[in-house]
Write a protein that holds these residues in place. Structure first.
Motif, PDB file in Angstrom:
ATOM      1  N   UNK A  21     102.241  49.125  76.532  1.00  0.00           N
ATOM      2  CA  UNK A  21     102.657  48.005  75.861  1.00  0.00           C
ATOM      3  C   UNK A  21     101.850  47.081  75.971  1.00  0.00           C
ATOM      4  N   UNK A  22     100.437  47.027  76.503  1.00  0.00           N
ATOM      5  CA  UNK A  22      99.905  46.087  76.845  1.00  0.00           C
ATOM      6  C   UNK A  22      99.457  45.230  75.485  1.00  0.00           C
ATOM      7  N   UNK A  23      99.610  43.901  75.406  1.00  0.00           N
ATOM      8  CA  UNK A  23      99.370  43.010  74.530  1.00  0.00           C
ATOM      9  C   UNK A  23     100.566  42.552  73.523  1.00  0.00           C
ATOM     10  N   UNK A  24     101.755  43.343  73.925  1.00  0.00           N
ATOM     11  CA  UNK A  24     102.761  43.348  72.922  1.00  0.00           C
ATOM     12  C   UNK A  24     103.769  41.893  73.454  1.00  0.00           C
ATOM     13  N   UNK A  25     104.332  41.187  72.566  1.00  0.00           N
ATOM     14  CA  UNK A  25     105.114  39.818  73.068  1.00  0.00           C
ATOM     15  C   UNK A  25     106.386  40.194  72.384  1.00  0.00           C
ATOM     16  N   UNK A  26     107.660  40.158  73.207  1.00  0.00           N
ATOM     17  CA  UNK A  26     108.721  40.304  72.492  1.00  0.00           C
ATOM     18  C   UNK A  26     109.554  38.633  72.804  1.00  0.00           C
ATOM     19  N   UNK A  27     110.649  38.680  71.652  1.00  0.00           N
ATOM     20  CA  UNK A  27     111.069  37.319  71.400  1.00  0.00           C
ATOM     21  C   UNK A  27     112.352  37.074  72.399  1.00  0.00           C
ATOM     22  N   UNK A  28     112.856  38.453  72.875  1.00  0.00           N
ATOM     23  CA  UNK A  28     113.829  38.135  73.674  1.00  0.00           C
ATOM     24  C   UNK A  28     114.046  39.203  75.119  1.00  0.00           C
ATOM     25  N   UNK A  29     114.916  39.105  75.887  1.00  0.00           N
ATOM     26  CA  UNK A  29     115.004  39.953  76.965  1.00  0.00           C
ATOM     27  C   UNK A  29     115.539  41.374  76.367  1.00  0.00           C
ATOM     28  N   UNK A  30     116.503  41.149  75.647  1.00  0.00           N
ATOM     29  CA  UNK A  30     116.900  42.534  75.061  1.00  0.00           C
ATOM     30  C   UNK A  30     116.156  43.307  74.467  1.00  0.00           C
ATOM     31  N   UNK A  31     115.012  42.758  73.439  1.00  0.00           N
ATOM     32  CA  UNK A  31     114.305  43.679  72.685  1.00  0.00           C
ATOM     33  C   UNK A  31     113.284  44.184  73.705  1.00  0.00           C
ATOM     34  N   UNK A  32     112.752  43.449  74.787  1.00  0.00           N
ATOM     35  CA  UNK A  32     111.941  43.916  75.929  1.00  0.00           C
ATOM     36  C   UNK A  32     112.563  45.063  76.668  1.00  0.00           C
ATOM     37  N   UNK A  33     114.033  44.668  76.977  1.00  0.00           N
ATOM     38  CA  UNK A  33     114.669  45.969  77.848  1.00  0.00           C
ATOM     39  C   UNK A  33     114.829  47.110  77.061  1.00  0.00           C
ATOM     40  N   UNK A  34     115.055  46.938  75.621  1.00  0.00           N
ATOM     41  CA  UNK A  34     115.220  48.093  74.848  1.00  0.00           C
ATOM     42  C   UNK A  34     114.020  48.918  74.848  1.00  0.00           C
TER      43      UNK A  34
END
Length: 504
Positions: free
Chosen positions: A358-371
């Motif tokens: 997942x290196x280099x990825x950016x998530x706009x919320x914790x929910x999306x990251x945890x999913x």
């Protein structure tokens, strides 16, 4: 009026508030240490912090009746003993259950002190000074909170188990409080109402306000006794006669806690770490929170008998709501960046290897990251990431979070913090005061416990955005309640307040 003597005895009694504040906030610095030492789950951690409130409930429910029977002074001395025992035992505990028991004992002291001190001060204070003097209790609470944050900061780097020093140092002020209480008189109102020792009460009242004040006050107390009913039972609180009083009492007790103040005080370093701050920075920011609380409580003491109770509550609850929406907005706009530099911050090598994809990825919320992480990490790794590692990847406006938290604490300090206890000390008739303030205090502690118990779980499972959004909504409801139900008691005698609120 001999103001200096009244201030002196009020300040001594209010030292119980210092211990209450210290005991409440000192755990914030010890959270990491006790979590590692006792190897707790989120639920166990929440309980180890919140269990003190279980003790407070026991103290709440028993403090009023016991202080009615044995006197305010004797019960305050008993709380000092409980604080001392709790501090020593919790610092020396080597197992989870004894640690919890020690915390609960301290909670019983908290529950007693937080109710009895305002009652005592309200009973000895002249009407013109009552709001300010009762608020001394809240001043000492926030002073205790501030000192606890400073103490935690300077003790955090002690080699070994620094959390033991953080918890054990409370023994010193607890013992000082125990000794100081022997220098104060018994409550003149209690002496007359329970023991009929008018001459003894008169001596104290002369010291407080002079001979004329003593005569006037004793006459008012005796007239009140003459028309009072016998001490009330629990069922009497819910009659039509006390309806207005109980609506105010339960409402203000609910909103003081449900807006999240103890989540801030108990978990301040954790919140600032969630916003991306390091350990040292988060402890320093907690100190700033404590100092803000202290400064604005002093402001409240200056204003409560000038502006009145209701204006302070309106201003404070409105500002609290704005501040909580600001925190919600800051976390809602945060992003989570799995950059190479952030991945290198991970201590768990297996987790680090698993997240390389997942290196280099950016998530706009914790929910999306945890999913995204759920199919990659095992259950234990995912829980560890949610609790301990997510803060290493957040990109957030940390300055906005700090400003909002400080605004929230300042607003609470001029409103719900001191004003609730002032109102509770004023609105109940003497014949129901003991049982009523115990019941309402118990309810206040129950709400406080629910906030404290669930806060770690909320941060882990629903995230800070929704958590603070819920608190912001409660802040708006508290503003509505204040505008609709709170009545002004500024400058009125306790007997005049009773006549204002009693429904015939």
């Amino acid at each position: 009026m001999k103001k200096s003597y009244t201030v002196y005895i009020s300040f001594i009694v209010a030292l119980g508030g210092f211990l209450l504040g210290f005991d409440s906030a000192v755990i914030s610095g010890a959270v990491g240490g006790i979590n590692d030492y006792f190897e707790m789950t989120d639920w166990e951690l929440g309980f180890s912090v919140g269990c003190v409130i279980f003790g407070a409930m026991a103290g709440n429910i028993s403090a009023g009746p016991l202080s009615d029977r044995f006197g305010r002074k004797k019960m305050l001395i008993a709380t000092a003993v409980l604080f001392t025992i709790s501090a020593l035992w919790s610092a020396l505990a080597t197992a989870y259950i004894p640690f919890i028991l020690a915390r609960i004992i301290g909670g019983i002291g908290i529950g007693g002190a937080i109710l009895i001190a305002p009652i005592y001060i309200a009973e000895i204070a002249p009407p013109k000074l009552r709001g300010s003097l009762v608020s001394l209790n809240q001043l000492n609470i926030v002073l205790g909170i501030s000192v606890a944050y400073f103490s935690n900061y300077f003790l955090k780097d002690i080699a070994g188990e620094s959390w033991r020093w953080m918890l054990g140092v409370e023994t010193i002020p607890a013992f000082i409080y125990f000794l100081a209480l022997f220098s104060i008189p018994r409550s003149p109102r209690w002496i007359i109402q329970k023991l009929n020792l008018v001459s003894v009460a008169e001596q104290t009242l002369i010291k407080i306000g002079g001979p004329d004040y003593a005569v006037t006050t004793i006459d008012s107390i005796l007239k009140g006794i003459a028309k009072k009913e016998p001490n009330a039972k629990l069922s009497d609180l819910f009659t039509k006669r006390l309806r207005n009083i109980m609506i105010i009492a339960f409402g203000i007790a609910f909103f003081q806690q449900i807006t999240g103040i103890n989540a801030i005080f108990y978990y301040a370093p954790t919140i600032f770490e969630q916003a991306g701050g390091g350990t040292d920075a988060s402890f320093l920011q907690a100190i700033v929170v404590g100092l803000t609380n202290l400064v604005f409580t002093i402001v409240a003491i200056r204003l409560i008998d000038r502006m009145g109770r209701k204006p302070l509550l309106i201003i404070g609850t409105a500002a609290m709501s704005i501040a909580l929406f600001m925190v919600t907005l800051a976390f809602n706009n945060a992003t989570y960046e799995l950059s190479s530099a952030n991945l290198q911050k991970l201590d768990n090598e297996k987790m680090k290897t698993s997240l390389v994809s997942l290196e280099g990825m950016t998530f706009t919320s914790q929910t999306l990251l945890f999913d995204e992480l759920t199919p990659i990490l095992n259950e234990d790794q995912l829980l560890d990431f949610k609790r301990n590692e997510v803060k290493k990847f957040i990109a957030i406006n940390a300055t906005l979070v700090l400003i909002a938290i400080l605004l929230y604490v300042a607003a609470f300090a001029i409103s719900l913090g001191p004003v609730m206890w002032t109102l509770l000390s004023e609105i109940f008739p003497s014949n129901v005061k003991g049982v009523a303030i115990s019941v309402v205090g118990f309810f206040n502690s129950l709400v406080s416990y629910s906030v404290t118990q669930f806060f770690p779980w909320e941060l882990t499972n629903i995230g800070p955005t929704l958590t603070f959004g819920i608190y912001a909504g409660m802040g708006m409801l508290s503003l509505w309640f204040v505008i609709k139900y709170i009545v002004e008691t500024k400058g009125k005698s306790l007997e005049e307040v009773e006549e204002l609120l009693i429904t015939n």
